[in-house]
Design an enzyme around this catalytic site. Sequence first.
Site, short mmCIF file in Angstrom:
data_model
loop_
_atom_site.label_atom_id
_atom_site.label_comp_id
_atom_site.label_asym_id
_atom_site.label_seq_id
_atom_site.Cartn_x
_atom_site.Cartn_y
_atom_site.Cartn_z
N GLU A 65 5.69 -3.20 0.86
CA GLU A 65 5.75 -2.94 -0.41
C GLU A 65 5.00 -1.75 -0.45
O GLU A 65 3.50 -1.59 -0.71
CB GLU A 65 5.06 -4.14 -1.34
CG GLU A 65 5.75 -5.50 -1.00
CD GLU A 65 6.82 -5.65 -1.78
OE1 GLU A 65 7.38 -4.55 -2.46
OE2 GLU A 65 7.56 -6.66 -1.74
N CYS B 50 2.06 0.35 -8.71
CA CYS B 50 3.07 0.47 -7.91
C CYS B 50 4.13 0.83 -8.81
O CYS B 50 5.30 1.80 -8.79
CB CYS B 50 3.48 -0.43 -6.90
SG CYS B 50 3.44 -1.94 -7.39
N GLY C 152 0.87 -1.29 -0.04
CA GLY C 152 -0.05 0.09 -0.03
C GLY C 152 0.87 1.27 -0.06
O GLY C 152 2.06 1.35 -0.42
N SER C 153 0.27 2.16 0.56
CA SER C 153 0.90 3.76 0.36
C SER C 153 2.05 3.81 1.36
O SER C 153 1.85 2.94 2.30
CB SER C 153 -0.05 4.94 0.52
OG SER C 153 -0.49 4.56 1.91
N THR C 154 3.08 4.64 1.18
CA THR C 154 4.24 4.98 2.25
C THR C 154 3.47 5.42 3.77
O THR C 154 3.90 5.12 4.77
CB THR C 154 5.09 5.78 1.60
OG1 THR C 154 5.49 5.44 0.34
CG2 THR C 154 6.08 6.16 2.64
N1 LIG Z 1 4.98 -1.94 -3.85
C1 LIG Z 1 3.99 -2.73 -4.12
O1 LIG Z 1 4.29 -3.93 -4.38
C2 LIG Z 1 2.78 -2.12 -4.33
C3 LIG Z 1 1.69 -2.70 -5.11
C4 LIG Z 1 0.61 -2.30 -5.38
C5 LIG Z 1 0.14 -1.12 -4.82
N2 LIG Z 1 1.14 -0.31 -4.08
C6 LIG Z 1 1.03 1.07 -3.51
O2 LIG Z 1 -0.39 1.24 -2.87
C7 LIG Z 1 -0.82 2.41 -2.97
C8 LIG Z 1 -2.25 2.33 -3.51
O3 LIG Z 1 -3.05 1.68 -2.62
P1 LIG Z 1 -4.27 1.92 -1.44
O4 LIG Z 1 -4.37 3.32 -1.73
O5 LIG Z 1 -5.18 1.23 -1.37
O6 LIG Z 1 -3.04 2.01 -0.24
P2 LIG Z 1 -3.46 2.52 1.08
O7 LIG Z 1 -2.19 2.54 1.96
O8 LIG Z 1 -4.35 3.62 1.32
O9 LIG Z 1 -4.13 1.19 1.74
C9 LIG Z 1 -3.65 -0.23 1.90
C10 LIG Z 1 -4.31 -1.12 2.54
O10 LIG Z 1 -4.07 -0.64 4.08
C11 LIG Z 1 -5.22 -0.61 4.75
N3 LIG Z 1 -4.97 0.36 5.96
C12 LIG Z 1 -5.24 1.60 6.11
N4 LIG Z 1 -4.83 2.03 7.07
C13 LIG Z 1 -4.33 1.04 7.77
C14 LIG Z 1 -3.60 1.01 9.04
N5 LIG Z 1 -3.65 2.25 9.95
N6 LIG Z 1 -3.42 -0.04 9.53
C15 LIG Z 1 -3.32 -1.24 8.92
N7 LIG Z 1 -3.71 -1.28 7.49
C16 LIG Z 1 -4.47 0.14 7.14
C17 LIG Z 1 -6.34 -0.35 3.83
O11 LIG Z 1 -7.58 -0.42 4.21
C18 LIG Z 1 -5.93 -1.00 2.62
O12 LIG Z 1 -6.33 -2.38 2.56
C19 LIG Z 1 0.17 3.07 -3.85
O13 LIG Z 1 0.99 4.04 -3.23
C20 LIG Z 1 0.85 1.70 -4.70
O14 LIG Z 1 2.21 2.43 -5.01
C21 LIG Z 1 2.35 -1.13 -3.85
#
Ligand SMILES: NC(=O)c1ccc[n+]([C@@H]2O[C@H](COP(=O)([O-])OP(=O)(O)OC[C@H]3O[C@@H](n4cnc5c(N)ncnc54)[C@H](O)[C@@H]3O)[C@@H](O)[C@H]2O)c1
Length: 595
Positions: free
Chosen positions: A297, A331, A275-277
């Site tokens: 990741e 990503c 997910g996001s940084t």
């Molecule tokens: N490096 C990789 O392999 C990869 C692959 C796909 C996407 N991404 C990244 O993902 C991001 C986009 O996805 P997104 O908007 O869903 O990301 P996000 O970080 O907003 O959410 C990711 C997940 O985290 C959960 N989440 C939110 N707050 C949380 C917390 N406090 N504790 C635990 N879990 C929590 C969300 O519900 C979701 O399931 C982009 O930055 C993208 O680059 C990375």
Amino acid sequence: MDPWQMILALGAVFAIWRLILWLLPEPIPALNVDASDVLSVESKQNEENSSFVPGSGSGSQADRVPCYDPATMKYLGSIPVTEPNEVREIVKRAREAQKVWGRSGFNQRRLLLRVLLKYTLEHQELICRVSAKDSGKTMLDATFGEILTTCEKISYLLKEGERVLRPQYRSTGMLMIHKSARVEYHPLGVIGAIVPWNYPFHNIFNPMLAAVFSGNAVVIKVSEHASWSSFFYLRIIQAALKAVGAPADLVHVITGYAETGSALVSSVDKVIFVGSTTVGRKVMETAAKTLTPVTLELGGKDPVIVCEDADLSQVIHMAVRATLQSAGQNCAGAERFYVHESIHDQFVKEIAKIVKSVRVGPPLEKHCDVGAICMPDHAEKLEMLVTDAVQNGAEVVARGTIVSAGFGTGQFFPPTVLINVNHSMRLMQEEIFGPILNIMKFKTDEEAVKLANDSSFGLGSSVFSGSKKRANAIASKLYCGMASINDFGTNYLCQSLPFGGVKESGFGRFAGEEGLRALCVVKAVCEDRIPFVKTSVPKPLQYPVADNAFQFQESLIRMLYGLSWTAKLNGLVDLVKSMSSKKVAGQEHSNGKVE
Ligand SMILES: NC(=O)c1ccc[n+]([C@@H]2O[C@H](COP(=O)([O-])OP(=O)(O)OC[C@H]3O[C@@H](n4cnc5c(N)ncnc54)[C@H](O)[C@@H]3O)[C@@H](O)[C@H]2O)c1
């Protein structure tokens, strides 16, 4: 028939039998998965035609996750939030299931993967359609990111997974020459995977496949922005578990928001966060409290360097797919192009021509090249990044066309090509996650490397050049987790390679040997190699230690590690001397008095 002829005949029969078994395809059970709910949504939508307004209307309570198709904004239904106490209960059940599964053999694990592969191959269209509805992507984008990637992952695990997880023997060195040393890979227990919305099918299957193949249970927290498809995809997995006699509680999918994710982090044995940084940092904070290991990741801002000797006819199409695949919501998508000044104008002209012909719209309703933007408000953020860049001197040279009129009110953004960009602009610093192609000129390879490394992210990268040597030399100087030479994103389709980044793109690796072993307790084991040869504590070192114990030890170390043969020999002579010395074995201390 004499006994030898008998043995030979039996051997031949056995060999032929094995050959027949090898040639005959193993019967793979077919799955019967109920897809009526996901299939009926379309007809229901046509009747009701209800549009979803984020933050209002049915199903927007905190205990439900509202689901809608981002390409039409039509309401798909709502999914219950998994409460933290339910998360803990689910993890407990998964833990029990893992105790059984952890003892399973690789044949059963491979059969599970084959069953899933068979279903995936035979239901590509259904899987892609459901993903397209939930995430707004086109069917073509779904075949790339959902099906191709998943099939390749299964194929890698089938071929190489067992070898990677088998005990690995290591060297021992002179000191432990009588020992055999190995590393064993045991399942960690329950893996928690927290995943984003961009590939609803693959994001569930990817961690699940690796986790169960390495003997773990897995609980996957899907994104609140792509929950609708998750129960259908889970049903495929549940049917496969049943077909191979695996425990039903081995794989779970949970839904909800941050609280649900947090509860998962503190209950499992390892977290794979994708997910996001920003959220990655929060996950690490939570994990610190229970010392739960994490793989992060995170986002990326991948640079693509195009040298003047690159094959432009190849690069152009590669560049557009790398930016527009899944409407740029990858990503490891191409976010910055650095093009040699001598081919810059030609590159821009050809890219602009393609992008101008791109149609954007609801992919299941109209023939389009690019689908919707999944996150609410993200299309506005993309427009704001473009406006900011233009106000600071950038120029928009091409935009695609939105063809959605009359087909819904989805979230769309026209693919956009920008030149005259620079690193002071937000669009060259932040992760865009959208179909924007930024192009900057460079003069020398050193300058290209400097520009590419000037980012807080470090996930993937690409270098295009007619000279492999030059491309490799540039790639080796890029500070990032992955590099493609004369290609884009191919690392992910070589599932033997580790996937992951550096800096704000995270740490730890998924996929490849590194990723599979990262789901294991890595146990170092050392045992006697030669029968009847055991380690015994030399006399001078036995308690109570001899007066010359130190000299003994010092001679031993010189004998083992001396930098020349004479130094080693010297050590040996001193060692023998110290052993034959009268002061050996603490004889003076044998009465127990301190002298
Ligand atoms: N490096 C990789 O392999 C990869 C692959 C796909 C996407 N991404 C990244 O993902 C991001 C986009 O996805 P997104 O908007 O869903 O990301 P996000 O970080 O907003 O959410 C990711 C997940 O985290 C959960 N989440 C939110 N707050 C949380 C917390 N406090 N504790 C635990 N879990 C929590 C969300 O519900 C979701 O399931 C982009 O930055 C993208 O680059 C990375």
